[in-house]
Design a protein around this motif. Structure first.
Motif, PDB file in Angstrom:
ATOM      1  N   LEU A 180       0.829  -1.206   0.000  1.00  0.00           N
ATOM      2  CA  LEU A 180       0.000   0.000   0.000  1.00  0.00           C
ATOM      3  C   LEU A 180       0.865   1.258   0.000  1.00  0.00           C
ATOM      4  N   VAL A 181       1.962   1.223   0.736  1.00  0.00           N
ATOM      5  CA  VAL A 181       2.882   2.363   0.743  1.00  0.00           C
ATOM      6  C   VAL A 181       3.447   2.590  -0.662  1.00  0.00           C
ATOM      7  N   ALA A 182       3.823   1.505  -1.335  1.00  0.00           N
ATOM      8  CA  ALA A 182       4.328   1.631  -2.706  1.00  0.00           C
ATOM      9  C   ALA A 182       3.270   2.237  -3.618  1.00  0.00           C
ATOM     10  N   ALA A 183       2.012   1.834  -3.421  1.00  0.00           N
ATOM     11  CA  ALA A 183       0.926   2.378  -4.239  1.00  0.00           C
ATOM     12  C   ALA A 183       0.735   3.869  -3.978  1.00  0.00           C
ATOM     13  N   TRP A 228       4.285   6.956 -16.224  1.00  0.00           N
ATOM     14  CA  TRP A 228       4.695   5.554 -16.286  1.00  0.00           C
ATOM     15  C   TRP A 228       5.137   5.054 -14.916  1.00  0.00           C
ATOM     16  N   ILE A 229       5.930   5.852 -14.222  1.00  0.00           N
ATOM     17  CA  ILE A 229       6.388   5.449 -12.889  1.00  0.00           C
ATOM     18  C   ILE A 229       5.208   5.333 -11.936  1.00  0.00           C
ATOM     19  N   GLY A 230       4.403   6.397 -11.883  1.00  0.00           N
ATOM     20  CA  GLY A 230       3.286   6.411 -10.950  1.00  0.00           C
ATOM     21  C   GLY A 230       2.254   5.344 -11.245  1.00  0.00           C
ATOM     22  N   GLY A 231       1.899   5.186 -12.518  1.00  0.00           N
ATOM     23  CA  GLY A 231       0.883   4.202 -12.876  1.00  0.00           C
ATOM     24  C   GLY A 231       1.307   2.784 -12.580  1.00  0.00           C
ATOM     25  N   SER A 232       2.557   2.452 -12.895  1.00  0.00           N
ATOM     26  CA  SER A 232       3.027   1.085 -12.656  1.00  0.00           C
ATOM     27  C   SER A 232       3.133   0.792 -11.165  1.00  0.00           C
ATOM     28  N   MET A 233       3.651   1.737 -10.389  1.00  0.00           N
ATOM     29  CA  MET A 233       3.767   1.514  -8.947  1.00  0.00           C
ATOM     30  C   MET A 233       2.397   1.413  -8.287  1.00  0.00           C
ATOM     31  N   LEU A 234       1.473   2.255  -8.721  1.00  0.00           N
ATOM     32  CA  LEU A 234       0.124   2.226  -8.155  1.00  0.00           C
ATOM     33  C   LEU A 234      -0.550   0.888  -8.438  1.00  0.00           C
TER      34      LEU A 234
END
Length: 205
Positions: A125-128, A148-154
């Motif tokens: 959840l923290v990673a998201a 790209w970074i935000g979408g993949s991590m989320l």
């Protein structure tokens, strides 16, 4: 070479020629890439530490290779670093709000994991949450790489947390590790793309 002045200080930003990032550490693309290496490595290694012991050693070796490859790409890949204007006041406000919201959501991840009786879901959840805070930067700073970074991590963080809440404890740290790996891959992918030949030999960050 273009000099962008900000008050009494100035930063030299190279535009139109291939350079190594190690010689331009203050350039936003290089500095941001280094932050991505640190953040990606932190999630990747912390996530791997939560996996069953039999998986940790071989995956940790691959993780070190990925981190090293990304760092080399950011610092030593010859690429075009475009001249970037200083961020606008609006972009800085977006940055500030996103960071504050992210910090406020960190305690919420603990509450959600505890409510679901799935403590290993918290790291995912923290990673998201960290990934989600990058998404507004794509538009605010005109940098699609944040999408790209935000979408993949989320996506990876939420997936890992959900599976952990469904009764697979290892999925939480696995989701965090995957989110960290995704950040590293996007960062090194940007460095490789900027170094590839293109029309007029000019590429946008």
């Amino acid at each position: 070479m273009t000099r962008v002045h900000t008050g009494n200080a100035h930063r030299q930003i190279v535009d139109g020629q291939r350079v190594r990032g190690i010689g331009h550490l203050r350039h936003p693309v290089v500095f941001g890439g280094l932050i991505g290496v640190v953040g990606g490595a932190a999630f990747l290694l912390a996530g791997l530490a939560g996996l069953p012991a039999g998986w940790q050693e071989p995956l940790r070796g691959l993780a070190v290779v990925l981190v090293g490859f990304t760092l080399v790409g950011v610092l030593f890949r010859r690429r075009i670093l475009p001249a970037l204007p200083p961020p606008t006041p609006g972009a800085l406000r977006v940055y500030g709000v996103a960071v504050v919201v992210m910090l406020l959501l960190f305690p919420v991840t603990h509450l959600l994991a505890r409510a679901a009786d799935a403590p290993t879901a918290q790291i995912a959840l923290v990673a998201a949450v960290v990934g989600g805070h990058f998404l507004p930067f794509a538009r605010a700073f005109g940098a699609p790489v944040f999408r790209w970074i935000g979408g993949s991590m989320l996506a990876l963080g939420l997936s890992g947390a959900l599976v952990a809440m469904l009764g697979v404890p290892a999925a939480g740290p696995a989701g965090a590790a995957a989110a960290g790996a995704a950040m590293l891959l996007v960062v090194v992918g940007q460095a490789l793309r900027q170094g590839a030949p293109g029309p007029g030999d000019r590429l946008r960050a």
